[in-house]
Enzyme design. Structure first.
Site, PDB file in Angstrom:
ATOM      1  N   GLY A 169       0.756  -1.289  -0.146  1.00 45.44           N
ATOM      2  CA  GLY A 169       0.003  -0.054   0.085  1.00 45.44           C
ATOM      3  C   GLY A 169       0.904   1.247   0.096  1.00 45.44           C
ATOM      4  N   GLY A 170       0.354   2.386   0.640  1.00 50.29           N
ATOM      5  CA  GLY A 170       1.006   3.647   0.576  1.00 50.29           C
ATOM      6  C   GLY A 170       2.238   3.466   1.428  1.00 50.29           C
ATOM      7  N   GLY A 404      26.843  11.676 -28.048  1.00 47.70           N
ATOM      8  CA  GLY A 404      26.220  12.354 -26.898  1.00 47.70           C
ATOM      9  C   GLY A 404      26.369  11.556 -25.871  1.00 47.70           C
ATOM     10  N   ALA A 405      26.955   9.900 -25.884  1.00 46.86           N
ATOM     11  CA  ALA A 405      26.991   9.567 -24.694  1.00 46.86           C
ATOM     12  C   ALA A 405      28.538   9.962 -24.185  1.00 46.86           C
ATOM     13  CB  ALA A 405      27.061   7.967 -24.959  1.00 46.86           C
TER      14      ALA A 405
HETATM   15  C1  HXC Z   1      -3.737  -3.794  12.354  1.00 48.12           C
HETATM   16  C2  HXC Z   1      -2.936  -5.931  11.481  1.00 48.12           C
HETATM   17  C3  HXC Z   1      -2.642  -5.263  10.232  1.00 48.12           C
HETATM   18  C4  HXC Z   1      -3.058  -4.041  10.090  1.00 48.12           C
HETATM   19  C5  HXC Z   1      -1.654  -7.511  10.096  1.00 48.12           C
HETATM   20  N1  HXC Z   1      -2.487  -7.264  11.435  1.00 48.12           N
HETATM   21  N2  HXC Z   1      -1.951  -6.135   9.420  1.00 48.12           N
HETATM   22  N3  HXC Z   1      -3.405  -5.219  12.601  1.00 48.12           N
HETATM   23  N4  HXC Z   1      -3.762  -3.391  11.180  1.00 48.12           N
HETATM   24  N5  HXC Z   1      -2.901  -3.354   8.941  1.00 48.12           N
HETATM   25  C6  HXC Z   1      -2.345  -8.084  12.630  1.00 48.12           C
HETATM   26  C7  HXC Z   1      -3.162  -9.292  12.181  1.00 48.12           C
HETATM   27  O1  HXC Z   1      -4.652  -9.024  12.840  1.00 48.12           O
HETATM   28  C8  HXC Z   1      -2.664 -10.340  13.390  1.00 48.12           C
HETATM   29  O2  HXC Z   1      -3.031 -10.128  14.469  1.00 48.12           O
HETATM   30  C9  HXC Z   1      -1.239 -10.092  12.996  1.00 48.12           C
HETATM   31  O3  HXC Z   1      -1.140  -8.510  12.693  1.00 48.12           O
HETATM   32  C10 HXC Z   1      -0.186 -10.733  12.051  1.00 48.12           C
HETATM   33  O4  HXC Z   1      -1.193 -10.764  10.849  1.00 48.12           O
HETATM   34  P1  HXC Z   1      -1.351 -12.170  10.060  1.00 48.12           P
HETATM   35  O5  HXC Z   1      -2.472 -11.990   8.850  1.00 48.12           O
HETATM   36  O6  HXC Z   1      -1.790 -13.327  11.024  1.00 48.12           O
HETATM   37  O7  HXC Z   1      -0.028 -12.423   9.341  1.00 48.12           O
HETATM   38  P2  HXC Z   1       0.394 -13.020   7.956  1.00 48.12           P
HETATM   39  O8  HXC Z   1      -0.361 -14.208   7.660  1.00 48.12           O
HETATM   40  O9  HXC Z   1       1.893 -13.139   8.181  1.00 48.12           O
HETATM   41  O10 HXC Z   1      -0.144 -11.812   6.751  1.00 48.12           O
HETATM   42  C11 HXC Z   1       0.614 -10.620   6.903  1.00 48.12           C
HETATM   43  C12 HXC Z   1      -0.254  -9.656   6.137  1.00 48.12           C
HETATM   44  C13 HXC Z   1      -1.627  -9.598   6.467  1.00 48.12           C
HETATM   45  C14 HXC Z   1      -0.075 -10.062   4.596  1.00 48.12           C
HETATM   46  C15 HXC Z   1       0.640  -8.238   6.267  1.00 48.12           C
HETATM   47  O11 HXC Z   1      -1.839  -9.375   8.102  1.00 48.12           O
HETATM   48  C16 HXC Z   1      -2.568  -8.419   5.905  1.00 48.12           C
HETATM   49  O12 HXC Z   1      -2.849  -8.539   4.622  1.00 48.12           O
HETATM   50  N6  HXC Z   1      -2.633  -7.454   6.549  1.00 48.12           N
HETATM   51  C17 HXC Z   1      -3.432  -6.270   6.070  1.00 48.12           C
HETATM   52  C18 HXC Z   1      -2.465  -5.382   5.087  1.00 48.12           C
HETATM   53  C19 HXC Z   1      -3.463  -4.123   4.690  1.00 48.12           C
HETATM   54  O13 HXC Z   1      -4.249  -4.132   4.092  1.00 48.12           O
HETATM   55  N7  HXC Z   1      -2.959  -3.154   5.475  1.00 48.12           N
HETATM   56  C20 HXC Z   1      -3.566  -1.673   5.257  1.00 48.12           C
HETATM   57  C21 HXC Z   1      -2.658  -1.561   3.725  1.00 48.12           C
HETATM   58  S1  HXC Z   1      -3.187   0.154   3.485  1.00 48.12           S
HETATM   59  P3  HXC Z   1      -3.067 -11.442  15.619  1.00 48.12           P
HETATM   60  O14 HXC Z   1      -4.000 -10.692  16.797  1.00 48.12           O
HETATM   61  O15 HXC Z   1      -3.989 -12.507  14.929  1.00 48.12           O
HETATM   62  O16 HXC Z   1      -1.878 -11.726  15.697  1.00 48.12           O
HETATM   63  C22 HXC Z   1      -2.053   1.185   3.947  1.00 48.12           C
HETATM   64  C23 HXC Z   1      -2.184   2.527   3.605  1.00 48.12           C
HETATM   65  C24 HXC Z   1      -1.078   3.339   3.941  1.00 48.12           C
HETATM   66  O17 HXC Z   1      -1.097   0.717   4.614  1.00 48.12           O
HETATM   67  C25 HXC Z   1      -0.988   4.480   3.423  1.00 48.12           C
HETATM   68  C26 HXC Z   1      -0.148   5.407   3.445  1.00 48.12           C
HETATM   69  C27 HXC Z   1      -0.384   6.778   2.962  1.00 48.12           C
END
Ligand code: HXC
Length: 510
Positions: A169-170, A404-405
């Site tokens: 993501g971002g 040019g290079a």
């Molecule tokens: C809160 C989160 C989290 C998040 C993971 N966790 N991502 N909690 N916010 N963004 C937590 C899970 O609930 C889980 O908690 C623990 O972290 C581990 O995650 P798992 O899913 O069990 O691990 P894994 O299978 O290794 O997968 C990792 C992952 C997945 C691929 C990163 O967790 C995932 O897809 N997370 C969401 C990613 C996402 O969509 N993020 C937002 C992106 S947008 P527990 O309690 O079960 O241990 C963004 C915008 C930024 O970031 C903008 C900037 C301008």
């Protein structure tokens, strides 16, 4: 009193445990170190001074009020690498997947601010699920705050990103604005949208690794500068890399003790360039024989290998090396090479690192693909970068320097300070064959005439002496004395100062 001290120690113990033993074990089972273990490997033993160990998130939604971990999902502080100060943040995947909360971003911002005040680099270890979903806009704002600091720190203190887990993501844009990105193979990825979204939007099927793994980014996209085998290798290489960098933009590059004689001659270089001008040779050999102890830290070796970039040292002082590589595409400049070189040259210029350029370039790569993808604008990046750089610039032409290079590759015309050429150099608008086919087109049906004209052109331009007679080559040097010549030039240029007219900033062709 002892009880009070014990309370502190207990609280510390609790913080060190992050998201708990089960999640630590899960991290290990994926072949990854924890946030704290990574810091331990990266920094000198015992040098880490942590801050904000007891900071907690302030979110009360979605049952978060009773899920607080001291330190939240990032470990921050400072320490030393081979005795030199550096600031570090390391995202803790065991706490909410290392996701970025408001408190998490405030911790990062605090050390980034201090790093700028003190004048020391920042190394970010990224392993995060992105924005803390439960916090909504507060976590997005946190990213914005980190981004703004990445921008304001750029060119002030070096910023390095290690990607050791998810980065999506971002969130990818913070590392993207740092100076260098090292990724770990099969364990880290970076993408703006993941495979599922890609499938929905474009119907492309792709794995995480293919879309944004370390190999993809260090070969195809050039987002990453290196792909390392595992956490330990990435951290150890970062230590080695750090030793080449100045701490900030006001500092000279670090000086280390070397026992490699700057006067060392390398007789084997006299036969490096093959007699046949179309035969390649490995430019790494010249680089390694020029720098101290053959120690060359190459960046982006898997992307645009027709241009080599990296750091070495001469007389113990860091130098940036840019070199055409005849082994790949005859060392031609294409879009990827120009972009790769330009960013590196600009980094060196930001941080007072002299640039040595080794030239063997037949020109820019022709082709519809290159033209339509903007070789004009991207090639101009390298030209611009060399021309704006005011650090000492020493150039050595080994063979071809065409068109040019020739001008782009740190020529005298772009204010290079010292320009050497080997006797094997050919400095011309183009190669003899192409030149004759244009200026003697009417003779094309007569092979004898063409051969004579080609010989005439070669005799005139297939050497460095015309350029030397005009003073745009300072000296034609023996290949075996390249190290000595370069070392002497850099020694002379140590106190170089070059001022340019004041401006807010330039308008580099982006
Ligand atoms: C809160 C989160 C989290 C998040 C993971 N966790 N991502 N909690 N916010 N963004 C937590 C899970 O609930 C889980 O908690 C623990 O972290 C581990 O995650 P798992 O899913 O069990 O691990 P894994 O299978 O290794 O997968 C990792 C992952 C997945 C691929 C990163 O967790 C995932 O897809 N997370 C969401 C990613 C996402 O969509 N993020 C937002 C992106 S947008 P527990 O309690 O079960 O241990 C963004 C915008 C930024 O970031 C903008 C900037 C301008």
């Amino acid at each position: 009193m002892r009880q009070i001290l014990e309370v502190l120690e207990e609280k510390r113990e609790r913080a060190r445990l992050g998201g708990g033993q089960a999640r630590i074990d899960s991290q290990h089972s994926k072949g990854r170190l924890t946030a704290r273990e990574r810091i331990e490997v990266l920094l000198d033993p015992g040098s880490f001074e942590e801050v904000d160990m007891f900071v907690e998130h302030s979110c009360n939604d979605f049952g978060m009020a009773d899920q607080r971990t001291p330190g939240d999902s990032v470990v921050t502080g400072s320490g030393t690498i081979n005795g030199r100060l550096v600031y570090v943040f390391s995202q803790d995947f065991t706490v909410f997947g290392g996701s970025l909360s408001e408190a998490h971003s405030e911790k990062i911002c605090k050390i980034m601010d201090e790093a700028v005040r003190v004048g020391c680099p920042v190394i970010g270890i990224n392993d995060s699920g992105g924005a803390r979903i439960q916090e909504g806009v507060a976590s997005l704002a946190g990213y914005g705050d980190v981004f703004q600091r990445n921008i304001e720190s750029s060119g002030v203190v070096p910023q390095l990103s290690l990607i050791m887990g998810p980065c999506a993501g971002g969130a990818v844009y913070s590392p993207a604005m740092t100076d260098f990105i090292f990724m770990v193979k099969d364990s880290s990825y970076m993408f703006v949208t993941g495979p599922d979204v890609v499938k929905t939007v474009t119907n492309e099927t792709v794995t995480q690794e293919q879309l944004g793994g370390a190999i993809t980014h260090s070969t195809k996209s050039s987002v990453a500068d290196l792909a390392l085998e595992n956490d330990i290798e990435a951290l150890m290489q970062t230590r080695r890399f750090f030793d080449f960098l100045p701490l900030n933009s006001r500092e000279a590059p670090p000086q280390v003790t070397t026992f490699d004689d700057p006067e060392r001659v390398e007789m084997s270089l006299d036969t490096l360039v093959p007699p046949n001008p179309n035969q390649p040779y490995d430019m790494h050999e010249l680089i390694k024989k020029t720098v101290d102890e053959g120690d060359f830290f190459e960046l982006q070796p898997g992307h645009a290998p027709n241009l080599i970039i990296g750091f070495g040292r001469v007389e113990g002082r860091t130098v940036g090396i840019v070199a055409n590589q005849p082994m790949h595409l005859a060392g031609v400049l294409d879009i990827n090479a120009a972009k790769k070189g330009a960013r590196f040259v600009r980094f060196c210029d930001c941080y007072n690192i002299p640039i040595i350029t080794f030239v063997d370039v037949p020109g820019f790569l022709p082709g519809v693909g290159q033209e339509h993808s903007g070789i004009i604008k991207h090639g101009a990046k390298l030209l611009f970068a060399y021309g704006e750089a005011t650090v000492p610039k020493v150039t050595v032409i080994t063979r071809k320097a065409y068109g040019g290079a020739y001008v782009v590759m740190a020529s005298k015309h772009l204010k290079a300070d010292v320009n050497y050429a080997w006797p094997t150099s050919e400095i011309a608008v183009m190669g003899a064959k192409g030149a004759v086919e244009i200026i003697f087109r009417k003779d094309i049906g007569d092979p004898e005439k063409i051969e004579a004209r080609t010989k005439e052109y070669e005799d005139r331009f297939a050497n460095p002496f015309v350029a030397a007679s005009k003073g745009v080559i300072d000296e034609v040097i023996m290949p075996h004395s390249t190290r000595r010549r370069v070392a002497h030039a850099l020694r002379r240029l140590k106190t170089k100062r070059e001022e340019r007219p004041w401006k807010k900033h330039n308008n580099l062709p982006l």
